[in-house]
Design a protein around this motif. Structure first.
Motif, PDB file in Angstrom:
ATOM      1  N   ALA A  83       0.796  -1.214   0.000  1.00 47.24           N
ATOM      2  CA  ALA A  83       0.000   0.000   0.000  1.00 47.24           C
ATOM      3  C   ALA A  83       0.831   1.267   0.000  1.00 47.24           C
ATOM      4  CB  ALA A  83      -0.945  -0.017   1.188  1.00 47.24           C
ATOM      5  N   PHE A  84       1.704   1.356   0.949  1.00 45.83           N
ATOM      6  CA  PHE A  84       2.414   2.621   1.060  1.00 45.83           C
ATOM      7  C   PHE A  84       3.323   2.870  -0.122  1.00 45.83           C
ATOM      8  CE2 PHE A  84       3.945   6.280   3.248  1.00 45.83           C
ATOM      9  CZ  PHE A  84       5.232   6.452   2.771  1.00 45.83           C
ATOM     10  N   VAL A  85       4.044   1.842  -0.549  1.00 44.60           N
ATOM     11  CA  VAL A  85       4.975   2.046  -1.658  1.00 44.60           C
ATOM     12  C   VAL A  85       4.207   2.456  -2.894  1.00 44.60           C
ATOM     13  CG1 VAL A  85       6.673   0.953  -3.159  1.00 44.60           C
ATOM     14  CG2 VAL A  85       6.668   0.449  -0.716  1.00 44.60           C
ATOM     15  N   CYS A  86       3.078   1.797  -3.135  1.00 50.57           N
ATOM     16  CA  CYS A  86       2.285   2.142  -4.316  1.00 50.57           C
ATOM     17  C   CYS A  86       1.761   3.572  -4.217  1.00 50.57           C
ATOM     18  CB  CYS A  86       1.102   1.185  -4.453  1.00 50.57           C
ATOM     19  SG  CYS A  86       1.646  -0.468  -4.914  1.00 50.57           S
ATOM     20  N   ASP A 270      33.626  -2.077  16.430  1.00 54.28           N
ATOM     21  CA  ASP A 270      32.856  -1.040  15.728  1.00 54.28           C
ATOM     22  C   ASP A 270      31.413  -1.467  15.492  1.00 54.28           C
ATOM     23  OD1 ASP A 270      35.718  -0.359  13.642  1.00 54.28           O
ATOM     24  OD2 ASP A 270      35.028   0.728  15.434  1.00 54.28           O
ATOM     25  N   ILE A 271      31.135  -2.761  15.614  1.00 56.53           N
ATOM     26  CA  ILE A 271      29.797  -3.264  15.277  1.00 56.53           C
ATOM     27  C   ILE A 271      28.855  -2.982  16.442  1.00 56.53           C
ATOM     28  CG2 ILE A 271      28.452  -5.281  14.603  1.00 56.53           C
ATOM     29  CD1 ILE A 271      30.562  -4.380  12.563  1.00 56.53           C
ATOM     30  N   PRO A 272      27.735  -2.262  16.186  1.00 54.59           N
ATOM     31  CA  PRO A 272      26.799  -1.967  17.284  1.00 54.59           C
ATOM     32  C   PRO A 272      26.127  -3.243  17.782  1.00 54.59           C
ATOM     33  CG  PRO A 272      26.247  -0.742  15.268  1.00 54.59           C
ATOM     34  CD  PRO A 272      27.288  -1.725  14.894  1.00 54.59           C
ATOM     35  N   LYS A 273      25.537  -3.112  18.951  1.00 51.95           N
ATOM     36  CA  LYS A 273      24.813  -4.260  19.508  1.00 51.95           C
ATOM     37  C   LYS A 273      23.575  -4.536  18.667  1.00 51.95           C
ATOM     38  CE  LYS A 273      26.349  -3.878  24.228  1.00 51.95           C
ATOM     39  NZ  LYS A 273      26.094  -3.337  25.522  1.00 51.95           N
ATOM     40  N   ASP A 274      23.076  -5.740  18.815  1.00 53.64           N
ATOM     41  CA  ASP A 274      21.944  -6.161  17.985  1.00 53.64           C
ATOM     42  C   ASP A 274      20.742  -5.244  18.153  1.00 53.64           C
ATOM     43  OD1 ASP A 274      22.304  -9.828  18.012  1.00 53.64           O
ATOM     44  OD2 ASP A 274      23.505  -8.221  17.130  1.00 53.64           O
ATOM     45  N   ASP A 275      20.485  -4.799  19.385  1.00 52.32           N
ATOM     46  CA  ASP A 275      19.270  -4.005  19.584  1.00 52.32           C
ATOM     47  C   ASP A 275      19.378  -2.641  18.870  1.00 52.32           C
ATOM     48  OD1 ASP A 275      19.869  -2.944  23.060  1.00 52.32           O
ATOM     49  OD2 ASP A 275      21.181  -3.071  21.320  1.00 52.32           O
ATOM     50  N   VAL A 276      20.589  -2.145  18.745  1.00 50.76           N
ATOM     51  CA  VAL A 276      20.788  -0.883  18.016  1.00 50.76           C
ATOM     52  C   VAL A 276      20.531  -1.099  16.528  1.00 50.76           C
ATOM     53  CG1 VAL A 276      22.495   0.861  17.362  1.00 50.76           C
ATOM     54  CG2 VAL A 276      22.444  -0.017  19.713  1.00 50.76           C
ATOM     55  N   VAL A 277      21.063  -2.192  16.008  1.00 55.11           N
ATOM     56  CA  VAL A 277      20.891  -2.498  14.578  1.00 55.11           C
ATOM     57  C   VAL A 277      19.407  -2.710  14.276  1.00 55.11           C
ATOM     58  CG1 VAL A 277      21.466  -4.155  12.752  1.00 55.11           C
ATOM     59  CG2 VAL A 277      23.204  -3.507  14.420  1.00 55.11           C
ATOM     60  N   ILE A 278      18.734  -3.438  15.166  1.00 52.90           N
ATOM     61  CA  ILE A 278      17.300  -3.701  14.965  1.00 52.90           C
ATOM     62  C   ILE A 278      16.503  -2.408  15.037  1.00 52.90           C
ATOM     63  CG2 ILE A 278      15.275  -4.779  16.047  1.00 52.90           C
ATOM     64  CD1 ILE A 278      17.089  -7.179  16.725  1.00 52.90           C
ATOM     65  N   ALA A 279      16.904  -1.517  15.929  1.00 56.34           N
ATOM     66  CA  ALA A 279      16.185  -0.238  16.041  1.00 56.34           C
ATOM     67  C   ALA A 279      16.292   0.568  14.753  1.00 56.34           C
ATOM     68  CB  ALA A 279      16.745   0.568  17.211  1.00 56.34           C
ATOM     69  N   ILE A 280      17.463   0.552  14.143  1.00 57.45           N
ATOM     70  CA  ILE A 280      17.648   1.270  12.862  1.00 57.45           C
ATOM     71  C   ILE A 280      16.728   0.666  11.803  1.00 57.45           C
ATOM     72  CG2 ILE A 280      19.293   1.779  10.999  1.00 57.45           C
ATOM     73  CD1 ILE A 280      21.516   1.731  13.163  1.00 57.45           C
ATOM     74  N   ALA A 281      16.663  -0.676  11.791  1.00 55.70           N
ATOM     75  CA  ALA A 281      15.794  -1.354  10.807  1.00 55.70           C
ATOM     76  C   ALA A 281      14.331  -1.027  11.072  1.00 55.70           C
ATOM     77  CB  ALA A 281      16.029  -2.868  10.857  1.00 55.70           C
ATOM     78  N   ASN A 282      13.922  -1.086  12.341  1.00 51.80           N
ATOM     79  CA  ASN A 282      12.525  -0.819  12.686  1.00 51.80           C
ATOM     80  C   ASN A 282      12.129   0.613  12.305  1.00 51.80           C
ATOM     81  OD1 ASN A 282      11.930  -3.342  13.695  1.00 51.80           O
ATOM     82  ND2 ASN A 282      12.373  -2.801  15.823  1.00 51.80           N
ATOM     83  N   ASN A 283      13.019   1.554  12.572  1.00 49.99           N
ATOM     84  CA  ASN A 283      12.726   2.951  12.245  1.00 49.99           C
ATOM     85  C   ASN A 283      12.524   3.129  10.747  1.00 49.99           C
ATOM     86  OD1 ASN A 283      12.862   3.734  14.874  1.00 49.99           O
ATOM     87  ND2 ASN A 283      14.960   4.514  14.765  1.00 49.99           N
ATOM     88  N   LEU A 285      11.493   0.835   8.582  1.00 49.81           N
ATOM     89  CA  LEU A 285      10.214   0.243   8.176  1.00 49.81           C
ATOM     90  C   LEU A 285       9.058   1.170   8.542  1.00 49.81           C
ATOM     91  CD1 LEU A 285      10.614  -3.533   9.189  1.00 49.81           C
ATOM     92  CD2 LEU A 285      11.142  -2.437   7.019  1.00 49.81           C
ATOM     93  N   SER A 286       9.162   1.754   9.714  1.00 49.87           N
ATOM     94  CA  SER A 286       8.097   2.639  10.166  1.00 49.87           C
ATOM     95  C   SER A 286       8.039   3.896   9.286  1.00 49.87           C
ATOM     96  CB  SER A 286       8.365   3.013  11.631  1.00 49.87           C
ATOM     97  OG  SER A 286       7.436   3.945  12.067  1.00 49.87           O
ATOM     98  N   LYS A 287       9.200   4.456   9.003  1.00 43.75           N
ATOM     99  CA  LYS A 287       9.255   5.693   8.212  1.00 43.75           C
ATOM    100  C   LYS A 287       8.661   5.488   6.821  1.00 43.75           C
ATOM    101  CE  LYS A 287      12.568   8.987   6.307  1.00 43.75           C
ATOM    102  NZ  LYS A 287      13.999   9.297   6.059  1.00 43.75           N
ATOM    103  N   TYR A 288       8.913   4.331   6.212  1.00 43.44           N
ATOM    104  CA  TYR A 288       8.472   4.115   4.831  1.00 43.44           C
ATOM    105  C   TYR A 288       7.203   3.272   4.754  1.00 43.44           C
ATOM    106  CZ  TYR A 288      12.791   6.293   3.419  1.00 43.44           C
ATOM    107  OH  TYR A 288      13.808   7.200   3.223  1.00 43.44           O
ATOM    108  N   GLY A 289       6.540   3.110   5.903  1.00 43.29           N
ATOM    109  CA  GLY A 289       5.244   2.429   5.882  1.00 43.29           C
ATOM    110  C   GLY A 289       5.316   0.998   5.412  1.00 43.29           C
ATOM    111  N   ILE A 290       6.423   0.330   5.704  1.00 41.29           N
ATOM    112  CA  ILE A 290       6.542  -1.084   5.306  1.00 41.29           C
ATOM    113  C   ILE A 290       5.933  -1.911   6.428  1.00 41.29           C
ATOM    114  CG2 ILE A 290       8.144  -2.952   4.776  1.00 41.29           C
ATOM    115  CD1 ILE A 290      10.057  -0.827   3.642  1.00 41.29           C
ATOM    116  N   ASP A 291       4.847  -2.560   6.097  1.00 42.58           N
ATOM    117  CA  ASP A 291       4.088  -3.304   7.087  1.00 42.58           C
ATOM    118  C   ASP A 291       4.778  -4.625   7.389  1.00 42.58           C
ATOM    119  OD1 ASP A 291       0.641  -4.557   7.206  1.00 42.58           O
ATOM    120  OD2 ASP A 291       2.229  -4.438   8.722  1.00 42.58           O
ATOM    121  N   ASN A 292       5.186  -4.820   8.642  1.00 39.65           N
ATOM    122  CA  ASN A 292       5.833  -6.097   8.993  1.00 39.65           C
ATOM    123  C   ASN A 292       4.883  -6.996   9.768  1.00 39.65           C
ATOM    124  OD1 ASN A 292       5.828  -4.543  11.265  1.00 39.65           O
ATOM    125  ND2 ASN A 292       7.932  -4.968  11.870  1.00 39.65           N
ATOM    126  N   GLY A 293       3.592  -6.820   9.530  1.00 41.91           N
ATOM    127  CA  GLY A 293       2.592  -7.619  10.234  1.00 41.91           C
ATOM    128  C   GLY A 293       2.629  -9.102   9.918  1.00 41.91           C
TER     129      GLY A 293
END
Lengths: 473, 185
Positions: A83-86, A270-283, A285-293
């Motif tokens: 939806a959002f991408v379209c 130099d590699i961030p912790k997993d929760d930091v990496v996941i937060a970047i990914a989650n942000n 998805l949220s910003k571009y309306g990618i539904d991860n339901g």
């Protein structure tokens, strides 16, 4: 010293610091190589001849082409879109171009983000096999190379990564189940087959036809579908969005021209912790309306760390600059895995140097047919198959010196495989048990998980006997 | 990767294989020189290079831009093709090695280049095989530091696995230790 030569030397020293002590030899060698290289040219007759041969090569075997396969499949009408991408697409690209009638805005809402499952009678006898690209991922991971280690799979001379630089010897491991008792599976379970909404490409095409290019009247072409659409972000850290309408899939890549071309030798700290990496990914998805339901909780693929640990201190350790966050696909409550037992689903690639998302793949329409099949419910039989290596087990030689590897209690999931039928490959999700390896021995390079397929009636892929490479004979 | 390269790849993956020509034009000279340096034989180079590009054409659907650049992927195919060539190489000399074909455009230049490469290889032989590979990839192939790491990382991983298995085998088989000692001494 010439700046160019100095740069070359510095790069070489980064790869092998020992070469610093031989700088004078290297400088002489660089001069000789450069001198010869400047005078070297390929045979132009050969270059032209090969080009002509490649351009007139017969059409590729359609069995290899998943995109063409889906066009020939039965058509099922589903409503929906990414939806959002379209909507973003039409707001940015189509809206200014499409002519409006009486101030009405043109729009297309396909709602492909929703999962649709339709029950059917059956798919017939399943003839399941790995697709070589997926088996490469499994093998690559089994070798400890991981997906983010450069190529992401061991590429062989045929480009498909079916074999390695050095063909692996038969696995010297035998498996022993040491997990707790587990409940026997149900007598029946669903197998799923992915289907593509075929009219999506035509709905897009109907918009395109309204665009007046001034070069050709697109409206006069009949029964057309749009296969591919690519958008390019023209800003710093821009992305390229590719919409494949034949496979109903969206992929996002770096726009390399807009990302800094810095080469940095990262260290593991130099590699961030997993929760930091996941937060970047989650942000993202949220910003571009990618539904991860349709997906489960994200995990970071850290398989590269096993390879790093193996090589730490030897000057060959490689720390990737991109981490993969996997959101496992969920189908009717079950997680989906690849043939290596690794979660499959939505992948978000995070560049840890710039702390930005560099790519997304696996974002696609989730439309399936499901059919009920009888399952193996005898626990002893399942354990025996696991101890024999499970699905795709390596050819075993008689070897008294096998190393025992312990298997833990399995989880139930769906494994993505391919059903070869009528010259086409169908993507299937097959109920399976996934056994973890407990306490891997030092230097372990066998499979990371053991898969046992639960479906009773099917032709199974025969394991290929491995030829021991000459170096080990 | 340049946007034009990405677009060419996407078009190929959509079935428009004519765009493979764009990729071919960009990489043919690089791959040719990559192979020639390692093989130092014109006809064999041409066979291998043909093989590389046909494989790339046939497998381009499976190439994933998120995992590596096209350049890295293509170089890896080329590198492994060269290794396959050496594995299957026969010791007897082919008649093609002795004859000069009518369509050879510049025999003198080719011979001159081969002689120069032979000389370069004598200098390279003073380094370990891994160092030779690094130097060759950086200076002759002009790959970047990152590309070299990516192309070699897979191969190194597989190679290290092989070495680990060899060592394990040696530890278990005393006779093998003796054989190796006799060989090296």
């Amino acid at each position: 010293m010439n700046n160019n030569i100095n740069k070359l030397l510095q790069d070489i020293y980064k790869l092998d610091p020992e070469l610093k002590s031989r700088e004078n030899e290297l400088i002489a060698l660089i001069g000789k190589i450069k001198d010869t290289k400047n005078k070297f040219k390929p045979d132009t007759n050969f270059v032209h001849r090969l080009r002509n041969e490649l351009m007139s090569a017969p059409e590729r075997d359609k069995k290899e082409n998943f995109i063409n396969n889906y066009i020939n499949m039965k058509k099922y009408i589903f409503g929906g879109a990414v939806a959002f991408v379209c909507l973003l697409l039409f707001a940015v690209v189509y809206y200014p171009l499409v002519s409006k009638n009486n101030g009405d805005q043109a729009s297309l809402n396909l709602d492909l983000g929703k999962m649709n499952i339709e029950s059917v009678d059956n798919f017939g006898l399943l003839s399941l096999s790995r697709a070589s690209s997926d088996s490469n991922i499994e093998l690559s991971k089994a070798m400890g190379l991981g997906e983010s280690a450069g190529l992401g799979s061991a590429v062989s001379s045929d480009g498909s990564a079916d074999s390695f630089l050095v063909m692996p010897a038969p696995a010297p491991y035998s498996y022993v189940y040491m997990g707790d008792d587990f409940e026997k599976p149900n007598e029946k379970g669903n197998v799923y087959k992915r289907v593509i909404p075929a009219d999506v490409s035509k709905q897009f095409a109907s918009f395109i036809k309204n665009i007046n290019l001034g070069l050709v009247d697109l409206k006069n072409f009949n029964n057309v579908g749009l296969q591919n659409l690519t958008l390019v972000e023209d800003n710093d850290f821009g992305l390229i969005i590719n919409i494949n309408l034949n496979s109903a899939e969206v992929s996002i890549y770096q726009n390399w021209d807009k990302w800094p071309k810095t080469e940095t030798n990262l260290s593991i700290t130099d590699i961030p912790k997993d929760d930091v990496v996941i937060a970047i990914a989650n942000n993202f998805l949220s910003k571009y309306g990618i539904d991860n339901g349709n997906y489960g909780s994200p995990v970071v693929n850290n398989q590269w760390r096993e390879y790093y640990i193996m090589n730490d201190g030897q000057g060959q350790s490689y720390v990737p600059d991109t981490m993969q966050v996997v959101y496992p696909l969920l189908v009717e409550g079950l997680s989906v895995y690849d043939q290596g037992g690794q979660p499959v689903g939505l992948n978000v690639l995070v560049n840890v140097l710039h702390k930005k998302v560099a790519g997304v793949n696996g974002l696609r329409a989730s439309n399936y047919q499901s059919a009920s099949y009888e399952l193996i419910s005898d626990v002893e039989e399942l354990i025996a198959e696991a101890e024999n290596g499970g699905f795709g087990n390596s050819y075993k030689q008689n070897n008294d010196n096998e190393i025992k590897v312990e298997l833990g209690k399995p989880k139930v999931g769906l494994v993505k495989l391919y059903n070869y039928k009528n010259g086409q490959q169908e993507e299937m999700l097959v109920p399976s048990l996934i056994f973890d390896i407990l306490d891997k021995p030092d230097g372990y390079y066998g499979r990371q998980k053991v898969i046992v397929l639960l479906v009773k009636e099917m032709e199974r892929e025969q394991p290929m006997p491995m030829i021991e490479p000459a170096i080990l004979r | 990767m340049e946007a034009s390269e990405i677009q060419a790849i996407l078009n190929c993956q959509s079935g428009n294989l004519k765009d493979f020509g764009i990729l071919y034009d960009k990489y043919i000279e690089k791959i040719y020189s990559f192979v020639f340096f390692r093989v130092n034989h014109k006809e064999s180079t041409q066979d291998i290079v043909s093989d590389v590009f046909f494989k790339a054409l046939n497998k381009i659907n499976r190439f994933d831009m998120n995992k590596a650049s096209f350049s890295t992927w293509l170089y890896s195919i080329a590198r492994n093709s060269v290794i396959d060539y050496y594995r299957g190489k026969k010791s007897d000399i082919s008649i093609d090695d002795l004859t000069v074909k009518a369509e050879d455009s510049d025999v003198e230049s080719e011979i001159d280049c081969r002689l120069k490469l032979d000389e370069i290889k004598k200098y390279l032989d003073e380094f370990s095989p891994l160092q030779q590979e690094i130097i060759t990839m950086r200076i002759w192939d002009e790959l970047s530091y990152k590309e070299i790491k990516q192309v070699m990382n897979m191969s190194e991983g597989a190679l290290k696995m092989t070495v680990a298995r060899i060592l394990k085998k040696i530890r278990k088989d005393p006779k093998l230790v003796n054989s190796l000692l006799c060989f090296f001494l």
